[in-house]
Design an enzyme around this catalytic site. Sequence first.
Site, PDB file in Angstrom:
ATOM      1  N   GLY A   1       3.715   0.654   2.788  1.00  0.00           N
ATOM      2  CA  GLY A   1       4.382   0.173   1.584  1.00  0.00           C
ATOM      3  C   GLY A   1       3.460  -0.748   0.821  1.00  0.00           C
ATOM      4  N   CYS A   2       4.028  -1.700   0.153  1.00  0.00           N
ATOM      5  CA  CYS A   2       3.275  -2.650  -0.653  1.00  0.00           C
ATOM      6  C   CYS A   2       2.254  -3.398   0.203  1.00  0.00           C
ATOM      7  CB  CYS A   2       4.249  -3.643  -1.279  1.00  0.00           C
ATOM      8  SG  CYS A   2       3.450  -5.016  -2.104  1.00  0.00           S
ATOM      9  N   PHE A   3       1.006  -3.424  -0.253  1.00  0.00           N
ATOM     10  CA  PHE A   3      -0.016  -4.098   0.554  1.00  0.00           C
ATOM     11  C   PHE A   3       0.151  -5.606   0.596  1.00  0.00           C
ATOM     12  CE2 PHE A   3      -3.267  -2.932  -3.029  1.00  0.00           C
ATOM     13  CZ  PHE A   3      -2.690  -3.808  -3.927  1.00  0.00           C
TER      14      PHE A   3
ATOM     15  N   CYS B   1       2.879  -7.042   1.306  1.00  0.00           N
ATOM     16  CA  CYS B   1       3.730  -7.231   2.490  1.00  0.00           C
ATOM     17  C   CYS B   1       2.936  -7.078   3.780  1.00  0.00           C
ATOM     18  CB  CYS B   1       4.863  -6.212   2.501  1.00  0.00           C
ATOM     19  SG  CYS B   1       6.017  -6.350   1.126  1.00  0.00           S
TER      20      CYS B   1
END
Length: 181
Positions: free
Chosen positions: A13-15, A17
């Site tokens: 997912g979002c890097f 995070c």
Amino acid sequence: MKKELQVATFAGGCFWCTEAVFDRLRGVEHVVSGYTGGNIKNPAYREICTGRTGHAEGIQIFYDEDIIGFTELLEVFFATHDPTTLNRQGNDVGTQYRSAIFYNTIAQKEASEVFISALEKERIFANPIVTEITELDVFYNAEADHQNFYNANKEQPYCQFVINPKIKKLNTYYANKLKTT
């Protein structure tokens, strides 16, 4: 003489995070946010956001295997994102948010396959795991404003509502693996 670090490359997912999670683990020297698994050279964030480059937002984890092993990194990886949603993590939708392991060695590939097989056998997740396991080709570092994003922007709503719960989970279940400040 400085010890040679190992490198693991994950997309979950979002890097922002994933970087925030892995940066807190003992044995992890540093984490770099970037892009991998796509089909153009030197992509920029604005191109990644379109989902047309084929790249995933990923991280490279530089770690001391005498302190933390690849299997322990896999454990944290699978515990802190949803590996059962194709091209999605929460409200982040698109191929750039896919779940993937980009292996650097055959040993990492095999360890990833064994780990996923064990998770599936134990039915840890209600749905099948869709995490891809792909050989790392090239990793492009993200722009400077994406590095260490969470630590520099903890007050932003995205950090508070999306990343903070992941950090809380990490602190709850992996306190014994966290760095001491």
